[in-house]
Design an enzyme around this catalytic site. Structure first.
Site, mmCIF file in Angstrom:
data_model
loop_
_atom_site.group_PDB
_atom_site.id
_atom_site.type_symbol
_atom_site.label_atom_id
_atom_site.label_comp_id
_atom_site.label_asym_id
_atom_site.label_seq_id
_atom_site.Cartn_x
_atom_site.Cartn_y
_atom_site.Cartn_z
ATOM 1 N N ASP A 211 0.757 -2.510 1.447
ATOM 2 C CA ASP A 211 -0.617 -2.582 0.964
ATOM 3 C C ASP A 211 -1.104 -1.195 0.532
ATOM 4 O O ASP A 211 -0.869 -0.204 1.232
ATOM 5 C CB ASP A 211 -1.497 -3.105 2.110
ATOM 6 C CG ASP A 211 -2.906 -3.429 1.674
ATOM 7 O OD1 ASP A 211 -3.078 -4.345 0.857
ATOM 8 O OD2 ASP A 211 -3.853 -2.770 2.164
ATOM 9 N N GLU A 284 2.488 -2.247 -3.281
ATOM 10 C CA GLU A 284 1.296 -2.623 -4.046
ATOM 11 C C GLU A 284 0.666 -1.307 -4.504
ATOM 12 O O GLU A 284 -0.011 -0.632 -3.736
ATOM 13 C CB GLU A 284 0.303 -3.395 -3.177
ATOM 14 C CG GLU A 284 -0.873 -3.897 -4.011
ATOM 15 C CD GLU A 284 -2.238 -3.751 -3.365
ATOM 16 O OE1 GLU A 284 -3.175 -4.425 -3.803
ATOM 17 O OE2 GLU A 284 -2.390 -2.934 -2.429
HETATM 18 C C1 NOJ Z 1 -4.943 -5.000 -1.239
HETATM 19 C C2 NOJ Z 1 -4.960 -6.388 -0.694
HETATM 20 O O1 NOJ Z 1 -4.182 -7.205 -1.532
HETATM 21 C C3 NOJ Z 1 -6.400 -6.799 -0.654
HETATM 22 O O2 NOJ Z 1 -6.546 -8.173 -0.371
HETATM 23 C C4 NOJ Z 1 -7.111 -5.955 0.376
HETATM 24 O O3 NOJ Z 1 -8.483 -6.278 0.354
HETATM 25 C C5 NOJ Z 1 -6.939 -4.470 0.051
HETATM 26 N N1 NOJ Z 1 -5.598 -4.121 -0.286
HETATM 27 C C6 NOJ Z 1 -7.350 -3.613 1.227
HETATM 28 O O4 NOJ Z 1 -6.397 -3.684 2.236
#
Ligand code: NOJ
Length: 565
Positions: A211, A284
């Site tokens: 993440d 991500e």
């Molecule tokens: C990316 C995640 O996919 C999202 O759902 C989340 O709100 C943010 N990161 C913060 O962790």
């Protein structure tokens, strides 16, 4: 050590061409009837995923959490929230998936903890200047009274990225105030996450989705962001609407994509490589360019990085061509495998993005078919195989923290629990009665898994056919893709013996020569037939090499063709 089943060949690098299905844990399947999805619910539905034809599942965070950002606010990285089950349920899920030949990727949230994590509680209790505070980014405020935030950064969820605590210090949170950012310059932080990685690797997970992988390090002096006259200071967007190609100049982003972050991934790569079974990690990383995305997947860093380029591309052959070309060339430079994403839990579902209704769905199926033909791995989001659209969630039911901070509709509309069967809520989502945690719309019965199964025109059966065909045809078609746009609206992708055509225009186009292997909609010269049955006369696969030009590809449609030779 690993608990891995025997089927795993350590040299297979399974992730290079995998189809990975994102399970949003709260909304996939509810095992205990409390209206919230859970781990036993997922385990019970694993045969569905195997039959769909995916290779892996990625499960969003299921760790103990106050759920302010639905699990992306982790209070304990090595447990399971009772809402979702317990560690035994996680072990059962892993074992069940491996038995069916499915890999499992879990989510790792290293940029921030929950404000209910023991470290943050200790930091608040210990006060300014304490070693406990040094694990987070606490600072004095600006202005004579210190009552202005330390810099001009904005939270991704709206409003200032700083919150002041009772003793007058401020702490940084690039997301919700309940998600304080860790200071990755503090050695405890790296050590904690190495332990967390090992904990889940020892339990047998096949990989991690990282993440906010581009966010861990901030520029050391936490200076102001330089913003243009027409821009607001911001910290980039979790669901940015601006494509990389649309930006004429890069934004100043002192909170993202700092060079030091790559040291973290070099360390993690060593940990992953230490384990058998081809363990992997996918980042991500909402970076500004394909080149900066590629830096995350250099050979000693992470294995993959989500490519969000397609999420922001309009319905246009030229835009799609650019996405494919830029992605493949950036990945080739570092010898990494590409990834493709059309939907996830943070963005509007792709049928809705492409205009909604019948046309939106037709375009979504066409884009999916193009994506599935490409080299690299495809990340699907639960419910896209049902053709689900974004749901217009009533304001009183919205729970996304970004909605609560900005009043913008937010992401709840793509997170509505999945309809499995029946014609009223909870549509087989769980054994309970009535609405689940986000209400499901009325009239969703025909979208359910049960209603679509066996109906060859349904989106579900289309996905099943496409995924099966991808295994047999696309994964052996090599890594080279020739990309062409013919007369503005016809996208042609040639990969080995496979040709993919997508008509993004408003008039039918002649198909190139070749046997039609699958089409995203019936082709007009045999409207009554099954467009997907290869080579059978009168079944919508009209003609072979000799009949080029007699077959038409309608607007908003894609087809795969086998080379006539
Ligand atoms: C990316 C995640 O996919 C999202 O759902 C989340 O709100 C943010 N990161 C913060 O962790």
């Amino acid at each position: 050590m690993s608990g891995m089943a025997d089927f795993i060949d350590p040299k297979s690098e399974w992730w290079r061409q995998a189809v990975c299905y994102e399970v949003y844990v709260r909304s996939f399947a509810d095992g205990d009837g409390d209206g919230v999805g859970d781990l036993p619910g997922i385990t019970a539905r694993l045969p569905y995923l195997r039959d769909l034809g995916v290779d892996a599942l990625w499960i969003t965070p299921f760790y103990p959490s106050p759920q302010h950002d639905h699990g992306y606010d982790v209070a304990d990285y090595t447990g399971v929230d009772p809402l979702f089950g317990d560690l035994a349920a996680a072990d059962d899920l892993l074992a069940g998936a491996h038995e069916l030949g499915l890999r499992v990727i879990v989510d790792l949230v290293p940029n921030h903890t929950s404000s209910e994590h023991a470290w943050f509680a200790a930091a608040l209790a210990a006060g300014p200047g304490s070693p406990e505070r040094a694990r987070y980014l606490f600072r004095q405020g600006r202005g004579p009274e210190g009552d202005l935030p330390p810099n001009n950064w904005q939270s991704v969820f709206g409003g200032p990225a700083w919150t002041r605590v009772e003793d007058g210090e401020w702490y940084l949170h690039l997301f919700d105030p309940t998600q304080p950012d860790l200071d990755w310059r503090h050695p405890d932080v790296g050590d904690l996450f190495e332990d967390v990685l090992r904990f889940w690797l020892d339990r047998g997970v096949d990989g991690f989705r990282i993440d906010v992988a581009h966010g861990l390090y901030k520029v050391e002096d936490l200076r102001d962001q330089v913003v243009g006259q027409d821009e607001q200071a911001g910290s980039g967007a979790v669901n940015s609407t601006q494509t990389m190609v649309e930006r004429d100049a890069l934004r100043d982003e002192p909170m993202w994509d700092q060079p030091e972050v790559h040291e973290v991934y070099r360390r993690w790569r060593k940990v992953l490589d230490f384990y058998d079974g081809d363990r992997m990690a996918v980042a991500e990383a909402w970076t500004q360019t394909s080149d900066s995305m590629a830096r995350f997947v250099r050979s000693d860093e992470l294995h993959q990085s989500f490519n969000f380029h397609w999420l922001t591309a309009p319905w246009s052959a030229a835009a799609f061509a650019e996405v494919v070309e830029q992605t493949l060339s950036a990945m080739a430079l570092v010898d990494a495998s590409a990834t493709w994403v059309l939907s996830n839990h943070d963005v509007e579902r792709h049928p809705s993005r492409y205009g909604g209704g019948e046309r939106g769905l037709a375009r979504a199926r066409a884009a999916t078919l193009a994506m599935l033909a490409l080299p690299g791995s495809a990340y699907l989001y639960q419910g896209e195989e049902l053709g689900l659209e974004q749901v217009d969630v009533a304001p009183e039911h919205r729970q996304d923290p970004s909605y609560l901070r900005t009043g913008e509709p937010g992401r709840d509309g793509c997170r509505v629990p999945i309809p499995w069967s029946g014609d009223h809520a909870p549509y087989g989502f769980g054994p309970g009665s009535g609405q689940p945690w986000i209400p499901q719309p009325e009239g969703w019965g025909p979208q359910s898994v049960a209603a679509q199964t066996g109906n060859q025109d349904s989106t579900l059966e289309f996905y099943r056919r496409a995924l099966a065909l991808r295994r047999s045809v696309a994964t052996t078609a090599g890594d080279e893709v020739a990309v062409e746009v013919v007369d503005t609206d016809l996208l042609v992708l040639r990969r080995g013996d496979l040709t993919v055509v997508v008509n993004t225009g408003s008039t039918p186009r002649a198909l190139p020569a070749g046997e039609v292997l699958i089409a995203s909609a019936p082709l007009p010269d045999d409207p009554d037939g099954d467009p997907d049955a290869p080579g059978t006369p009168g079944t919508g696969t009209p003609g072979t090499a000799g009949t080029a030009g007699t077959r038409l590809l309608p607007p908003d449609t894609a087809a795969w063709l086998a080379d006539p030779s």
